[in-house]
Design a protein around this motif. Sequence first.
Motif, PDB file in Angstrom:
ATOM      1  N   ASP A 134      14.924   3.480   4.539  1.00 36.01           N
ATOM      2  CA  ASP A 134      14.012   4.531   4.998  1.00 36.01           C
ATOM      3  C   ASP A 134      12.629   3.892   5.115  1.00 36.01           C
ATOM      4  O   ASP A 134      12.117   3.336   4.134  1.00 36.01           O
ATOM      5  N   MET A 135      12.030   3.945   6.289  1.00 35.88           N
ATOM      6  CA  MET A 135      10.759   3.251   6.502  1.00 35.88           C
ATOM      7  C   MET A 135       9.642   3.812   5.626  1.00 35.88           C
ATOM      8  O   MET A 135       8.780   3.057   5.134  1.00 35.88           O
ATOM      9  N   ASP A 136       9.633   5.123   5.406  1.00 34.28           N
ATOM     10  CA  ASP A 136       8.610   5.694   4.526  1.00 34.28           C
ATOM     11  C   ASP A 136       8.690   5.079   3.131  1.00 34.28           C
ATOM     12  O   ASP A 136       7.664   4.763   2.513  1.00 34.28           O
ATOM     13  N   ASN A 137       9.909   4.907   2.623  1.00 30.54           N
ATOM     14  CA  ASN A 137      10.091   4.286   1.313  1.00 30.54           C
ATOM     15  C   ASN A 137       9.621   2.832   1.317  1.00 30.54           C
ATOM     16  O   ASN A 137       9.025   2.351   0.340  1.00 30.54           O
ATOM     17  N   ASN A 138       9.898   2.137   2.403  1.00 29.35           N
ATOM     18  CA  ASN A 138       9.490   0.736   2.493  1.00 29.35           C
ATOM     19  C   ASN A 138       7.978   0.588   2.533  1.00 29.35           C
ATOM     20  O   ASN A 138       7.418  -0.321   1.908  1.00 29.35           O
ATOM     21  N   ILE A 139       7.324   1.474   3.243  1.00 27.63           N
ATOM     22  CA  ILE A 139       5.858   1.441   3.304  1.00 27.63           C
ATOM     23  C   ILE A 139       5.272   1.629   1.906  1.00 27.63           C
ATOM     24  O   ILE A 139       4.376   0.875   1.480  1.00 27.63           O
ATOM     25  N   MET A 140       5.765   2.617   1.185  1.00 31.79           N
ATOM     26  CA  MET A 140       5.283   2.860  -0.177  1.00 31.79           C
ATOM     27  C   MET A 140       5.604   1.692  -1.102  1.00 31.79           C
ATOM     28  O   MET A 140       4.809   1.329  -1.975  1.00 31.79           O
ATOM     29  N   SER A 141       6.747   1.095  -0.906  1.00 37.05           N
ATOM     30  CA  SER A 141       7.187   0.012  -1.779  1.00 37.05           C
ATOM     31  C   SER A 141       6.344  -1.245  -1.600  1.00 37.05           C
ATOM     32  O   SER A 141       5.994  -1.914  -2.574  1.00 37.05           O
ATOM     33  N   VAL A 142       6.018  -1.578  -0.360  1.00 31.70           N
ATOM     34  CA  VAL A 142       5.144  -2.725  -0.104  1.00 31.70           C
ATOM     35  C   VAL A 142       3.784  -2.496  -0.764  1.00 31.70           C
ATOM     36  O   VAL A 142       3.228  -3.384  -1.421  1.00 31.70           O
ATOM     37  N   ALA A 143       3.252  -1.291  -0.613  1.00 29.96           N
ATOM     38  CA  ALA A 143       1.962  -0.969  -1.223  1.00 29.96           C
ATOM     39  C   ALA A 143       2.048  -1.027  -2.745  1.00 29.96           C
ATOM     40  O   ALA A 143       1.135  -1.545  -3.409  1.00 29.96           O
ATOM     41  N   ASN A 144       3.124  -0.507  -3.306  1.00 26.01           N
ATOM     42  CA  ASN A 144       3.326  -0.520  -4.755  1.00 26.01           C
ATOM     43  C   ASN A 144       3.382  -1.954  -5.281  1.00 26.01           C
ATOM     44  O   ASN A 144       2.774  -2.284  -6.310  1.00 26.01           O
ATOM     45  N   TYR A 145       4.103  -2.808  -4.567  1.00 26.46           N
ATOM     46  CA  TYR A 145       4.237  -4.214  -4.960  1.00 26.46           C
ATOM     47  C   TYR A 145       2.874  -4.917  -4.949  1.00 26.46           C
ATOM     48  O   TYR A 145       2.484  -5.577  -5.924  1.00 26.46           O
ATOM     49  N   LEU A 146       2.161  -4.794  -3.850  1.00 24.21           N
ATOM     50  CA  LEU A 146       0.872  -5.470  -3.728  1.00 24.21           C
ATOM     51  C   LEU A 146      -0.146  -4.933  -4.725  1.00 24.21           C
ATOM     52  O   LEU A 146      -0.949  -5.688  -5.297  1.00 24.21           O
ATOM     53  N   ALA A 147      -0.105  -3.619  -4.966  1.00 26.48           N
ATOM     54  CA  ALA A 147      -1.043  -3.013  -5.911  1.00 26.48           C
ATOM     55  C   ALA A 147      -0.810  -3.548  -7.325  1.00 26.48           C
ATOM     56  O   ALA A 147      -1.772  -3.776  -8.084  1.00 26.48           O
ATOM     57  N   TYR A 148       0.438  -3.754  -7.691  1.00 28.57           N
ATOM     58  CA  TYR A 148       0.775  -4.275  -9.024  1.00 28.57           C
ATOM     59  C   TYR A 148       0.091  -5.617  -9.261  1.00 28.57           C
ATOM     60  O   TYR A 148      -0.514  -5.852 -10.311  1.00 28.57           O
ATOM     61  N   PHE A 149       0.158  -6.495  -8.271  1.00 29.12           N
ATOM     62  CA  PHE A 149      -0.427  -7.827  -8.444  1.00 29.12           C
ATOM     63  C   PHE A 149      -1.942  -7.837  -8.203  1.00 29.12           C
ATOM     64  O   PHE A 149      -2.660  -8.646  -8.787  1.00 29.12           O
ATOM     65  N   GLN A 150      -2.402  -6.928  -7.348  1.00 34.64           N
ATOM     66  CA  GLN A 150      -3.851  -6.872  -7.146  1.00 34.64           C
ATOM     67  C   GLN A 150      -4.564  -6.438  -8.423  1.00 34.64           C
ATOM     68  O   GLN A 150      -5.658  -6.927  -8.737  1.00 34.64           O
ATOM     69  N   GLN A 151      -3.948  -5.540  -9.170  1.00 34.23           N
ATOM     70  CA  GLN A 151      -4.534  -5.118 -10.445  1.00 34.23           C
ATOM     71  C   GLN A 151      -4.618  -6.268 -11.434  1.00 34.23           C
ATOM     72  O   GLN A 151      -5.489  -6.292 -12.311  1.00 34.23           O
ATOM     73  N   ARG A 152      -3.726  -7.239 -11.309  1.00 28.95           N
ATOM     74  CA  ARG A 152      -3.683  -8.359 -12.243  1.00 28.95           C
ATOM     75  C   ARG A 152      -4.447  -9.583 -11.756  1.00 28.95           C
ATOM     76  O   ARG A 152      -4.859 -10.420 -12.559  1.00 28.95           O
ATOM     77  N   THR A 153      -4.647  -9.692 -10.448  1.00 23.53           N
ATOM     78  CA  THR A 153      -5.337 -10.867  -9.910  1.00 23.53           C
ATOM     79  C   THR A 153      -6.700 -10.531  -9.305  1.00 23.53           C
ATOM     80  O   THR A 153      -7.508 -11.435  -9.070  1.00 23.53           O
ATOM     81  N   ASN A 154      -6.901  -9.247  -9.035  1.00 20.31           N
ATOM     82  CA  ASN A 154      -8.137  -8.795  -8.396  1.00 20.31           C
ATOM     83  C   ASN A 154      -8.349  -9.485  -7.041  1.00 20.31           C
ATOM     84  O   ASN A 154      -9.484  -9.730  -6.627  1.00 20.31           O
ATOM     85  N   SER A 155      -7.251  -9.792  -6.375  1.00 19.10           N
ATOM     86  CA  SER A 155      -7.338 -10.467  -5.083  1.00 19.10           C
ATOM     87  C   SER A 155      -6.172 -10.025  -4.209  1.00 19.10           C
ATOM     88  O   SER A 155      -5.010 -10.193  -4.588  1.00 19.10           O
ATOM     89  N   LEU A 156      -6.493  -9.492  -3.041  1.00 17.95           N
ATOM     90  CA  LEU A 156      -5.440  -9.039  -2.132  1.00 17.95           C
ATOM     91  C   LEU A 156      -4.657 -10.227  -1.582  1.00 17.95           C
ATOM     92  O   LEU A 156      -3.426 -10.185  -1.492  1.00 17.95           O
ATOM     93  N   ARG A 157      -5.360 -11.298  -1.227  1.00 12.74           N
ATOM     94  CA  ARG A 157      -4.660 -12.471  -0.680  1.00 12.74           C
ATOM     95  C   ARG A 157      -3.722 -13.081  -1.713  1.00 12.74           C
ATOM     96  O   ARG A 157      -2.601 -13.495  -1.390  1.00 12.74           O
ATOM     97  N   THR A 158      -4.161 -13.147  -2.956  1.00 18.01           N
ATOM     98  CA  THR A 158      -3.291 -13.683  -4.008  1.00 18.01           C
ATOM     99  C   THR A 158      -2.078 -12.789  -4.198  1.00 18.01           C
ATOM    100  O   THR A 158      -0.972 -13.279  -4.476  1.00 18.01           O
ATOM    101  N   SER A 159      -2.275 -11.493  -4.028  1.00 13.12           N
ATOM    102  CA  SER A 159      -1.147 -10.557  -4.133  1.00 13.12           C
ATOM    103  C   SER A 159      -0.137 -10.809  -3.011  1.00 13.12           C
ATOM    104  O   SER A 159       1.070 -10.759  -3.223  1.00 13.12           O
TER     105      SER A 159
END
Length: 289
Positions: free
Chosen positions: A233-258
Amino acid sequence: MTIIASVSKKSSLLIMLLAWAISSAQAHSFAADKPIPASPAGWHASPDTLSLPAHSNYESSLSALLEACRRKGYEIEPLLRDDRFEIYEGIGDRFRKSAERKSINLEEYKKILGFDDKRDRGADFIRKHADQLQKAQEKYGIPKYVIAAIIGIESDFGQNIGSYNPFNAYVSMYAVDYRADFAKAQLLELLDFTQRNSIDVFELKSSYAGAMSFAQFIPYSLNKWFVGDDIFDMDNNIMSVANYLAYFQQRTNSLRTSVLRYNPSGLYADAVMDLAKEVELATEMSATH
């Protein structure tokens, strides 16, 4: 004396041949009276070994993997017996010849990715999924253009989910001893995912790396970060990509590193960030016309 010796040798030979014939006939008769084991053709299984003639070169590896899965509570022997099971013998070369390894610079890498085509189609993807992309951006703090860029590069905006099977991919990696520990860990995650969701593992499609869905998540990421039940389901995939990147952005404070956590290649991260910028520009330009 020579004639007697010759006759003696001939008699001995005849006796030996007669004994061999009687022994052979008895052995054949015994085998014919034995019941045939109720198992698939060509298979012989025991607690310690697993033999499949078509993959005899990997018997030891398959037996070891079978036992490792059993220790974790997963019985994969029926899957290894399934007609849909196969070993991708050249799977290691697929990794070694990946676009990231073949490319010598960003421009060459972008050509392999079909960057220009993805840039031209990105604005349509943004318009089609505008509401869900906006929700994901607001909930996770990840720019919608970056989410779209990753889905564009990973699965061509959902049009290409791969032609491999993830079970076969991870068993193959283990069998040919290419990143075997990683393959075993992902296989266990895959079995957990399919068992929990009552999915026939052979019905799944993936990349050669075992990544699935439009977001191209490996099994560990599916279990940890995927949002929703339907991985296609594309809606689920969109949310999942955002969820994944947000998890690492919170830990690295960098979108590119995420983004690098998605694929640890500087070329990949640069391509994603550049595509996000190009899609944003194309979207803004189309909105003004």
